[in-house]
Design a protein around this motif. Structure first.
Motif, short mmCIF file in Angstrom:
data_model
loop_
_atom_site.label_atom_id
_atom_site.label_comp_id
_atom_site.label_asym_id
_atom_site.label_seq_id
_atom_site.Cartn_x
_atom_site.Cartn_y
_atom_site.Cartn_z
N ARG A 1 0.82 -1.21 0.00
CA ARG A 1 0.00 0.00 0.00
C ARG A 1 0.85 1.27 0.00
O ARG A 1 0.45 2.28 -0.57
N THR A 2 2.03 1.21 0.64
CA THR A 2 2.89 2.39 0.65
C THR A 2 3.44 2.70 -0.73
O THR A 2 3.91 3.81 -0.96
N ARG A 3 3.40 1.72 -1.64
CA ARG A 3 3.84 1.99 -3.01
C ARG A 3 2.81 2.81 -3.78
O ARG A 3 3.13 3.43 -4.78
N MET A 4 1.55 2.80 -3.30
CA MET A 4 0.48 3.49 -4.02
C MET A 4 0.17 4.86 -3.45
O MET A 4 -0.18 5.79 -4.19
N VAL A 5 0.27 5.02 -2.12
CA VAL A 5 -0.17 6.24 -1.46
C VAL A 5 0.85 6.63 -0.39
O VAL A 5 1.76 5.87 -0.08
N ASP A 6 0.64 7.81 0.17
CA ASP A 6 1.41 8.24 1.34
C ASP A 6 0.53 8.12 2.57
O ASP A 6 -0.65 8.52 2.55
N PHE A 7 1.10 7.58 3.65
CA PHE A 7 0.37 7.43 4.90
C PHE A 7 0.82 8.48 5.91
O PHE A 7 1.94 8.99 5.85
N THR A 8 -0.06 8.77 6.84
CA THR A 8 0.29 9.63 7.95
C THR A 8 1.08 8.84 8.98
O THR A 8 1.29 7.63 8.85
N GLN A 9 1.51 9.56 10.00
CA GLN A 9 2.09 8.91 11.18
C GLN A 9 1.06 7.91 11.73
O GLN A 9 -0.12 8.22 11.84
N PRO A 10 1.46 6.67 12.08
CA PRO A 10 0.49 5.72 12.64
C PRO A 10 -0.14 6.26 13.92
O PRO A 10 0.54 6.81 14.78
N TYR A 11 -1.45 6.12 14.03
CA TYR A 11 -2.13 6.54 15.24
C TYR A 11 -2.47 5.36 16.14
O TYR A 11 -2.91 5.54 17.29
N VAL A 12 -2.27 4.14 15.64
CA VAL A 12 -2.44 2.92 16.43
C VAL A 12 -1.31 1.97 16.07
O VAL A 12 -1.02 1.76 14.89
N SER A 13 -0.66 1.42 17.08
CA SER A 13 0.35 0.37 16.84
C SER A 13 -0.36 -0.98 16.83
O SER A 13 -1.14 -1.29 17.74
N THR A 14 -0.11 -1.75 15.80
CA THR A 14 -0.83 -3.00 15.66
C THR A 14 0.10 -4.07 15.11
O THR A 14 1.30 -3.86 14.95
N GLY A 15 -0.46 -5.20 14.82
CA GLY A 15 0.28 -6.34 14.29
C GLY A 15 -0.64 -7.55 14.29
O GLY A 15 -1.72 -7.55 14.90
N LEU A 16 -0.25 -8.58 13.57
CA LEU A 16 -1.06 -9.79 13.51
C LEU A 16 -0.83 -10.64 14.76
O LEU A 16 0.31 -10.84 15.19
N VAL A 17 -1.93 -11.14 15.34
CA VAL A 17 -1.86 -12.00 16.52
C VAL A 17 -2.70 -13.25 16.28
O VAL A 17 -3.52 -13.32 15.36
N ILE A 18 -2.47 -14.24 17.14
CA ILE A 18 -3.20 -15.51 17.07
C ILE A 18 -4.16 -15.57 18.25
O ILE A 18 -3.76 -15.34 19.40
N VAL A 19 -5.42 -15.88 17.97
CA VAL A 19 -6.43 -16.06 19.02
C VAL A 19 -6.91 -17.50 18.97
O VAL A 19 -7.24 -18.03 17.90
N ALA A 20 -6.94 -18.15 20.14
CA ALA A 20 -7.34 -19.56 20.23
C ALA A 20 -8.09 -19.76 21.55
O ALA A 20 -8.03 -18.91 22.45
N PRO A 21 -8.80 -20.88 21.69
CA PRO A 21 -9.47 -21.17 22.97
C PRO A 21 -8.46 -21.32 24.09
O PRO A 21 -7.34 -21.79 23.89
N ILE A 22 -8.84 -20.90 25.30
CA ILE A 22 -7.97 -21.05 26.47
C ILE A 22 -8.73 -21.77 27.57
O ILE A 22 -9.97 -21.81 27.58
N ASP A 23 -8.01 -22.37 28.50
CA ASP A 23 -8.58 -23.13 29.61
C ASP A 23 -8.60 -22.25 30.84
O ASP A 23 -7.56 -21.72 31.26
N THR A 24 -9.77 -22.10 31.47
CA THR A 24 -9.90 -21.28 32.67
C THR A 24 -9.90 -22.13 33.93
O THR A 24 -10.30 -21.67 35.00
N SER A 25 -9.50 -23.39 33.83
CA SER A 25 -9.49 -24.26 35.00
C SER A 25 -8.40 -23.84 35.98
O SER A 25 -7.53 -23.04 35.67
N GLU A 26 -8.46 -24.45 37.23
CA GLU A 26 -7.51 -24.09 38.26
C GLU A 26 -6.11 -24.57 37.91
O GLU A 26 -5.92 -25.51 37.16
N SER A 27 -5.14 -23.93 38.52
CA SER A 27 -3.75 -24.28 38.25
C SER A 27 -3.42 -25.65 38.80
O SER A 27 -4.06 -26.17 39.71
N SER A 28 -2.37 -26.25 38.26
CA SER A 28 -1.89 -27.55 38.70
C SER A 28 -1.30 -27.45 40.11
O SER A 28 -0.81 -26.40 40.52
#
Length: 759
Positions: A400-427
């Motif tokens: 996209r930067t090859r096509m247009v000019d962007f402003t200063q980023p107003y949000v820092s982001t990135g790709l993350v992984i979301v998966a099911p988690i276990d809420t059971s008690e600790s071992s």
């Protein structure tokens, strides 16, 4: 054109509009201007030609075209126009305001100089115009000639002023006359003959075959090229490529119906407030720092340099596109009242307030609102001039930067992984997790070593470390492990023992503090039920992966990480996210979802059964998109930085996302990394070095005492007393004795020695 380019560069304008005559003169001139601007990283944004036989209607048409364009710096390159029709049209269209810049090539100064002095009132419509006029240095010869011309004007024998090109024409006649005179003096003749080059022409009307050429043309050309004399225009001299070495240009400015010289330009000095030196042929480095002009009065009478461009006006407001989202509408959406709202829109409004000029604009939607639009296509709409800008949750990625000019980023982001988690008690064995197995082993061994070393150092001097073997072993280990809880009742007496304990307690303080912090973190973090621990394990799993429709996550997973498209499943809404994660990869759902962090934080805000695995595996940000080289991109970037520094950016974020608690407050990470031995090796090395040093000092001291003791109590003639085994056992028996008893023996020996000597 080099001079015009230097003026544009001097005032830091980036783009110009060229209006020119559509003939060889006009086209070639603008081509030269384009080359000169390109060398300075500037450009002609639009080229607007005028017909050769143009009239006022043609001028009005071209000027009306330019009013809808962004740049406001005009370079006009046409033929001299004694009626100044061009500026009459400019005046009628009200294009002589303070937003405009009019740069004229030397046709304009030629027109002005040709006016009869009494007709100078026409300059009232030219306020603020900047032009170039060939610079001709003052001389007695020039002043005398101009005086003669003024007399001709007064006697009405001529009817126009004398222009620079009139002076050049006068000198041209003299150059040719002098050259012919030199030709005749060198024995040349004036003779003509038919030209063979024209014999092949077939036109009967022109009869070119009857034309004759001068026989001495070659010799005359050589004489002309060697010309060197002073005329009305100054020193006349030709370069090796037969170009006239000129004196440069004056930069003139029309101010209150007067022509003001605000500077000069030459090939060798660039822009300067001093006239160029005659026949200067040593080129100097021309930079922005050594360029200078006097103050210029611009259209509207302002001395402040115009910006040179406008973003929009009431007739043509800035076209700002926004994505019409179907999910995560907190960022940007079109509500039921057909008003644009959202976090990104509020941010745009606040940034717009900090831009030091008005921005007339209108919002235009992109997408149907039934599904999230394709953001690559959205950005391309700016590049193809469908939109002037784009606001919204637009990720700043390479393509996209090859096509247009962007402003200063107003949000820092990135790709993350979301998966099911276990809420059971600790071992029940969670207390072992802060340390690695290696760390546990080294720590336990350290306790044993400290126990043995302290016993060795204290056994001869401390009653707490003496007694039956069973008691000594118990005391030794209880003392070592009780240092962990600071409950040991035994005290160290020896200096070496205390030295070892100081370093050991410091090591123990650091280890226990680190263990406590790590265990606390582990007990407050939910454990992942998914086998996915990061992007590498997700790629290797061969399970289905979900992504949000319209997100760049799809192209990143497919093109960068080389994941087969058959493994990627598009999802439209948070509800589809949740359903797909609960079903799992084997039941028509997905094992995990890969998307940008802000979306996932919002998705997890009210869902405790899912969590973010690890940390973002890409780094990017969101920004607003503008056309390439748009000055507004820089100004909006500055405004966003001011919002961040003032705290306003965080206020807008909290308004939209923190009403029920900020998403970042419940972000889940995977189990913290266990504490490794490599993090503490320096401390262990320090403790070990001090311990070994203390042992060496103790042994050397004990051996020295043992040798002294044996010198007076051992029968060296007995073979059994010199055997190695006997010496070792005897040494251990010696150091098992209390040091106080050994010192008494040495004292008795020292007292007995004088008595022996006396007898």
């Amino acid at each position: 054109m080099e001079a015009v380019a230097d003026i544009v560069y001097f005032y830091e304008w980036k783009e110009v509009i060229a209006i020119f005559l559509d003939d060889d003169y006009g086209r070639n001139g603008i081509a030269a201007l384009n080359d000169a601007l390109t060398n300075k990283m500037l450009k002609i944004s639009y080229k607007l030609p005028l017909p050769i036989n143009y009239d006022i209607t043609d001028i009005m048409y071209v000027l009306n075209q330019s009013k809808s364009l962004g740049p406001r710096v005009f370079v006009v390159h046409i033929n001299p126009d004694s009626q100044l029709r061009f500026f009459n049209a400019v005046h009628k269209l009200k294009m002589n305001g303070s937003n405009y810049v009019w740069l004229m090539t030397d046709w304009f100064s030629t027109t002005l100089d040709s006016f009869y002095p009494k007709n100078r009132s026409v300059l009232s419509t030219l306020e603020g115009v900047v032009s170039l006029r060939p610079y001709i240095p003052q001389s007695a010869q020039k002043r005398a000639f101009l005086a003669r011309w003024r007399k001709l004007l007064q006697n009405e024998l001529v009817h126009s002023g004398l222009t620079a090109y009139g002076l050049y024409a006068y000198d041209t006649v003299w150059v040719v006359a002098r050259s012919i005179d030199n030709l005749l003096q060198q024995g040349g003749n004036i003779s003509f003959s038919l030209s063979n080059m024209l014999n092949g022409t077939t036109s009967d009307k022109l009869q070119l075959g009857k034309l004759k050429e001068f026989d001495g043309g070659g010799l005359l050309m050589n004489i002309l090229s060697l010309t060197n004399f002073t005329g009305l225009t100054g020193k006349i001299h030709f370069s090796q490529d037969r170009n006239l070495i000129g004196s440069g240009y004056e930069v003139i400015n029309i101010v209150k119906q007067e022509i003001h010289t605000v500077g000069y330009w030459s090939n060798f000095s660039g822009l300067s407030v001093l006239p160029p030196k005659p026949l200067q042929n040593k080129e100097t480095a021309v930079t922005k720092l050594n360029q200078n002009l006097k103050s210029v009065s611009w259209p509207g009478g302002k001395s402040e340099t115009p910006r040179g461009w406008v973003i929009g006006n009431d007739e043509r407001p800035l076209r700002i596109g926004f994505p019409r989202r179907a999910s995560f509408t907190e960022f940007v959406t079109l509500n039921a009242s057909h008003n644009v709202q959202g976090y990104c829109i509020d941010l745009f409004y606040e940034a717009r307030k900090l831009v030091p000029y008005d921005i007339p604009f209108t919002f235009l939607p992109f997408g149907s609102g039934l599904a999230n639009p394709d953001y690559d296509a959205f950005v391309n709409m700016v590049a193809t001039d469908v939109f002037d800008a784009a606001v919204g949750d637009i990720a700043i990625v390479t393509n996209r930067t090859r096509m247009v000019d962007f402003t200063q980023p107003y949000v820092s982001t990135g790709l993350v992984i979301v998966a099911p988690i276990d809420t059971s008690e600790s071992s029940a064995w969670v207390f072992l997790k802060p340390f690695t197995l290696e760390m546990w082993g080294v720590t336990a061994l350290s306790f044993l070593i400290i126990a043995v070393v302290i016993w060795i150092l204290e056994h001869r001097v401390n009653e707490d470390f003496r007694g039956p073997p069973k008691r000594q072993i118990t005391t030794m280990f209880l003392f070592s492990f009780s240092t962990l809880f600071k409950t040991n009742q035994e005290n160290t007496v020896s200096t070496l023992g205390r030295m070892v304990m100081v370093v050991w307690l410091f090591l123990l303080l650091v280890i226990t503090s680190s263990y406590t912090a790590s265990l606390t973190s582990i007990l407050t973090v939910q454990q992942l039920s998914s086998p996915i621990t990061g992007i590498d394990s997700l790629i290797a799993s061969n399970s289905l992966i979900g992504y949000q429709v319209g997100s760049f996550a799809y192209s990143y997973l497919k093109d960068i990480l080389n994941i087969a498209p058959s493994r990627l499943k598009s999802l439209r809404s948070p509800e589809e996210f949740e359903a797909a994660l609960r079903q799992g990869s084997g039941n028509g759902g997905v094992m995990a979802i890969v998307d940008e962090l802000p979306y996932m934080e919002l998705f997890l805000q009210n869902r405790t059964d899912f969590g973010i695995i690890g940390r973002p595996f890409t780094k990017s940000g969101w920004g607003f998109a503008f056309k390439k080289d748009s000055p507004l991109a820089n100004d909006m970037s500055t405004a966003i930085l001011k919002l961040a520094e003032s705290g306003k950016l965080q206020e807008i974020h909290e308004k939209w996302f923190c009403q029920l608690g900020c998403p970042t407050d419940r972000r889940k990470d995977s189990v913290p990394d266990q504490l490794q031995l490599s993090s503490f090796w320096a401390l262990y090395l320090l403790s070990g070095a001090v311990t070994v040093l203390a042992l060496l000092i103790f042994l050397l001291k004990s051996i020295r005492q043992y040798i002294r003791y044996k010198r007076n109590h051992t029968d060296l003639s007995s073979p059994s007393n010199t055997r190695c085994s006997h010496v070792i056992y005897s040494f251990f028996d010696f150091i098992d004795e209390k040091e106080e008893a050994i010192k008494r023996i040495f004292a008795q020996q020292d007292n007995a020695q004088p008595q022996t000597n006396g007898s």
